[in-house]
Design a protein around this motif. Structure first.
Motif, PDB file in Angstrom:
ATOM      1  N   GLN A   7       0.848  -1.205   0.000  1.00  0.00           N
ATOM      2  CA  GLN A   7       0.000   0.000   0.000  1.00  0.00           C
ATOM      3  C   GLN A   7       0.876   1.245   0.000  1.00  0.00           C
ATOM      4  O   GLN A   7       0.613   2.193  -0.744  1.00  0.00           O
ATOM      5  N   SER A  27       5.219  -1.262  16.583  1.00  0.00           N
ATOM      6  CA  SER A  27       6.588  -0.723  16.693  1.00  0.00           C
ATOM      7  C   SER A  27       6.593   0.769  16.518  1.00  0.00           C
ATOM      8  O   SER A  27       7.308   1.521  17.170  1.00  0.00           O
ATOM      9  N   LYS A  58      -3.233  -1.405  15.910  1.00  0.00           N
ATOM     10  CA  LYS A  58      -2.617  -2.668  15.460  1.00  0.00           C
ATOM     11  C   LYS A  58      -3.639  -3.807  15.505  1.00  0.00           C
ATOM     12  O   LYS A  58      -3.369  -4.901  16.033  1.00  0.00           O
ATOM     13  N   TYR A  87     -12.083   0.961  15.364  1.00  0.00           N
ATOM     14  CA  TYR A  87     -11.227   1.207  16.541  1.00  0.00           C
ATOM     15  C   TYR A  87     -11.920   0.763  17.829  1.00  0.00           C
ATOM     16  O   TYR A  87     -11.304   0.188  18.712  1.00  0.00           O
ATOM     17  N   HIS A 118      13.297   3.735  16.010  1.00  0.00           N
ATOM     18  CA  HIS A 118      14.047   4.199  17.193  1.00  0.00           C
ATOM     19  C   HIS A 118      15.223   3.287  17.521  1.00  0.00           C
ATOM     20  O   HIS A 118      16.090   3.646  18.312  1.00  0.00           O
ATOM     21  N   LYS A 119      15.272   2.107  16.887  1.00  0.00           N
ATOM     22  CA  LYS A 119      16.438   1.222  17.074  1.00  0.00           C
ATOM     23  C   LYS A 119      17.365   1.299  15.859  1.00  0.00           C
ATOM     24  O   LYS A 119      18.575   1.433  16.005  1.00  0.00           O
ATOM     25  N   THR A 120      16.752   1.256  14.669  1.00  0.00           N
ATOM     26  CA  THR A 120      17.589   1.192  13.455  1.00  0.00           C
ATOM     27  C   THR A 120      17.933   2.582  12.918  1.00  0.00           C
ATOM     28  O   THR A 120      18.846   2.732  12.120  1.00  0.00           O
ATOM     29  N   ARG A 174      10.737   4.725   8.358  1.00  0.00           N
ATOM     30  CA  ARG A 174       9.615   3.783   8.351  1.00  0.00           C
ATOM     31  C   ARG A 174       8.376   4.515   7.858  1.00  0.00           C
ATOM     32  O   ARG A 174       8.191   5.694   8.158  1.00  0.00           O
ATOM     33  N   ASN A 218       8.555   4.314  18.000  1.00  0.00           N
ATOM     34  CA  ASN A 218       9.272   5.256  17.144  1.00  0.00           C
ATOM     35  C   ASN A 218       8.806   6.691  17.407  1.00  0.00           C
ATOM     36  O   ASN A 218       9.611   7.606  17.568  1.00  0.00           O
ATOM     37  N   PRO A 237       1.045   3.335   7.147  1.00  0.00           N
ATOM     38  CA  PRO A 237      -0.315   3.780   6.791  1.00  0.00           C
ATOM     39  C   PRO A 237      -1.225   3.687   8.023  1.00  0.00           C
ATOM     40  O   PRO A 237      -1.143   2.721   8.788  1.00  0.00           O
TER      41      PRO A 237
HETATM   42  N1  F42 Z   1      -2.386   0.286  12.084  1.00  0.00           N
HETATM   43  C1  F42 Z   1      -2.829   0.950  13.193  1.00  0.00           C
HETATM   44  O1  F42 Z   1      -2.299   0.730  14.293  1.00  0.00           O
HETATM   45  N2  F42 Z   1      -3.851   1.881  13.107  1.00  0.00           N
HETATM   46  C2  F42 Z   1      -4.470   2.152  11.925  1.00  0.00           C
HETATM   47  O2  F42 Z   1      -5.348   3.032  11.883  1.00  0.00           O
HETATM   48  C3  F42 Z   1      -4.026   1.447  10.748  1.00  0.00           C
HETATM   49  C4  F42 Z   1      -4.600   1.659   9.481  1.00  0.00           C
HETATM   50  C5  F42 Z   1      -4.045   1.039   8.329  1.00  0.00           C
HETATM   51  C6  F42 Z   1      -4.550   1.310   7.035  1.00  0.00           C
HETATM   52  C7  F42 Z   1      -3.958   0.733   5.914  1.00  0.00           C
HETATM   53  C8  F42 Z   1      -2.852  -0.124   6.064  1.00  0.00           C
HETATM   54  O3  F42 Z   1      -2.246  -0.658   4.993  1.00  0.00           O
HETATM   55  C9  F42 Z   1      -2.357  -0.422   7.346  1.00  0.00           C
HETATM   56  C10 F42 Z   1      -2.946   0.147   8.482  1.00  0.00           C
HETATM   57  N3  F42 Z   1      -2.454  -0.108   9.755  1.00  0.00           N
HETATM   58  C11 F42 Z   1      -2.951   0.528  10.868  1.00  0.00           C
HETATM   59  C12 F42 Z   1      -1.289  -1.014   9.952  1.00  0.00           C
HETATM   60  C13 F42 Z   1      -0.017  -0.174  10.219  1.00  0.00           C
HETATM   61  O4  F42 Z   1       0.412   0.406   9.002  1.00  0.00           O
HETATM   62  C14 F42 Z   1       1.094  -1.050  10.785  1.00  0.00           C
HETATM   63  O5  F42 Z   1       1.470  -2.040   9.862  1.00  0.00           O
HETATM   64  C15 F42 Z   1       0.674  -1.745  12.059  1.00  0.00           C
HETATM   65  O6  F42 Z   1       0.149  -0.774  12.968  1.00  0.00           O
HETATM   66  C16 F42 Z   1       1.851  -2.423  12.717  1.00  0.00           C
HETATM   67  O7  F42 Z   1       2.855  -1.462  12.898  1.00  0.00           O
HETATM   68  P1  F42 Z   1       4.370  -1.913  13.214  1.00  0.00           P
HETATM   69  O8  F42 Z   1       5.182  -0.657  13.307  1.00  0.00           O
HETATM   70  O9  F42 Z   1       4.378  -2.843  14.368  1.00  0.00           O
HETATM   71  O10 F42 Z   1       4.774  -2.650  11.841  1.00  0.00           O
HETATM   72  C17 F42 Z   1       5.336  -3.955  11.783  1.00  0.00           C
HETATM   73  C18 F42 Z   1       4.542  -4.787  10.851  1.00  0.00           C
HETATM   74  C19 F42 Z   1       6.747  -3.758  11.272  1.00  0.00           C
HETATM   75  O11 F42 Z   1       6.928  -3.183  10.206  1.00  0.00           O
HETATM   76  N4  F42 Z   1       7.702  -4.207  12.054  1.00  0.00           N
HETATM   77  C20 F42 Z   1       9.084  -4.079  11.654  1.00  0.00           C
HETATM   78  C21 F42 Z   1       9.755  -5.429  11.750  1.00  0.00           C
HETATM   79  O12 F42 Z   1      10.844  -5.537  11.163  1.00  0.00           O
HETATM   80  O13 F42 Z   1       9.184  -6.308  12.408  1.00  0.00           O
HETATM   81  C22 F42 Z   1       9.789  -3.110  12.595  1.00  0.00           C
HETATM   82  C23 F42 Z   1       9.333  -1.728  12.329  1.00  0.00           C
HETATM   83  C24 F42 Z   1      10.042  -0.722  13.187  1.00  0.00           C
HETATM   84  O14 F42 Z   1       9.586   0.387  13.302  1.00  0.00           O
HETATM   85  N5  F42 Z   1      11.208  -1.100  13.831  1.00  0.00           N
HETATM   86  C25 F42 Z   1      11.876  -0.163  14.714  1.00  0.00           C
HETATM   87  C26 F42 Z   1      13.167   0.395  14.087  1.00  0.00           C
HETATM   88  O15 F42 Z   1      14.022   0.895  14.833  1.00  0.00           O
HETATM   89  O16 F42 Z   1      13.271   0.381  12.835  1.00  0.00           O
HETATM   90  C27 F42 Z   1      12.194  -0.889  16.032  1.00  0.00           C
HETATM   91  C28 F42 Z   1      10.894  -1.279  16.677  1.00  0.00           C
HETATM   92  C29 F42 Z   1      11.177  -2.028  17.994  1.00  0.00           C
HETATM   93  O17 F42 Z   1      10.879  -1.442  19.068  1.00  0.00           O
HETATM   94  O18 F42 Z   1      11.724  -3.147  17.910  1.00  0.00           O
END
Ligand code: F42
Length: 145
Positions: free
Chosen positions: A15, A78, A70, A125, A45-47, A51, A82, A54
């Motif tokens: 997306q 995550s 989520k 929500y 906040h780690k890497t 990021r 951040n 959506p």
């Molecule tokens: N998520 C919501 O929470 N609310 C919404 O309203 C929402 C709407 C929405 C609409 C369309 C769409 O496509 C997705 C939507 N989502 C919504 C999902 C949202 O985009 C996220 O995918 C979801 O909330 C999960 O977020 P996440 O940050 O946990 O993403 C995971 C899948 C991810 O990418 N994880 C990465 C991984 O490698 O596992 C890490 C990402 C990251 O930020 N890592 C940090 C870094 O330093 O880079 C470290 C994080 C840590 O503490 O370890």
């Protein structure tokens, strides 16, 4: 310049790709629901990586309400961590991109107000909140000075 690391969730990464590569003219709704979606560009906040997350578009005047639902999972996404680490984000709303600053809403009265706006904009929500003991965090994004 830090690199962009796509979401590990393929449908999310796809997306973002469509939304951004079309300059915001495509991929800007939640699947075929017609409900508008924004993209929050935030810093890992780690890497330290870029990021792109959506989220449902929930407007509050010139501000946006960001709901860390989520899907009602027991743990925060995550991107929650951040934003807590670096409140400076960019928000793409269709063809417009805004520099914004976020803060988590913790005051109960303000949280009630913004939660009601979010839940009436996207009723999912409230279902997510009903299904988890986790108090789903809410941020407000305001235009950066
Ligand atoms: N998520 C919501 O929470 N609310 C919404 O309203 C929402 C709407 C929405 C609409 C369309 C769409 O496509 C997705 C939507 N989502 C919504 C999902 C949202 O985009 C996220 O995918 C979801 O909330 C999960 O977020 P996440 O940050 O946990 O993403 C995971 C899948 C991810 O990418 N994880 C990465 C991984 O490698 O596992 C890490 C990402 C990251 O930020 N890592 C940090 C870094 O330093 O880079 C470290 C994080 C840590 O503490 O370890």
């Amino acid at each position: 310049m830090s690199e962009y690391i796509p979401s590990t969730s393929e449908w999310v990464a796809n997306q973002v790709e469509l939304y951004e590569s079309s300059g915001g003219t495509q991929g800007n709704t939640l699947m075929d629901t017609g409900m508008p979606v924004i993209i929050v560009t935030n810093r890992g906040h780690k890497t330290g990586a870029i990021r792109k997350t959506p989220l449902m578009r929930v407007a509050d005047g010139d501000n946006y309400i960001l709901v860390a639902s989520k899907g009602g999972a027991p743990d925060n996404p995550s991107w929650y961590y951040n934003l807590k680490a670096d409140p400076n984000v960019e928000i793409r709303d269709k063809t417009e991109v805004y520099k914004m600053q976020v803060h988590e809403v913790v005051d109960p009265v303000e949280r009630e107000r913004v939660w009601n706006i979010a839940a009436s904009t996207f009723p999912g929500y409230q279902q997510y909140q009903n299904n988890t003991d986790r108090l789903i965090p809410v941020f407000v994004a305001e235009p950066a000075e």
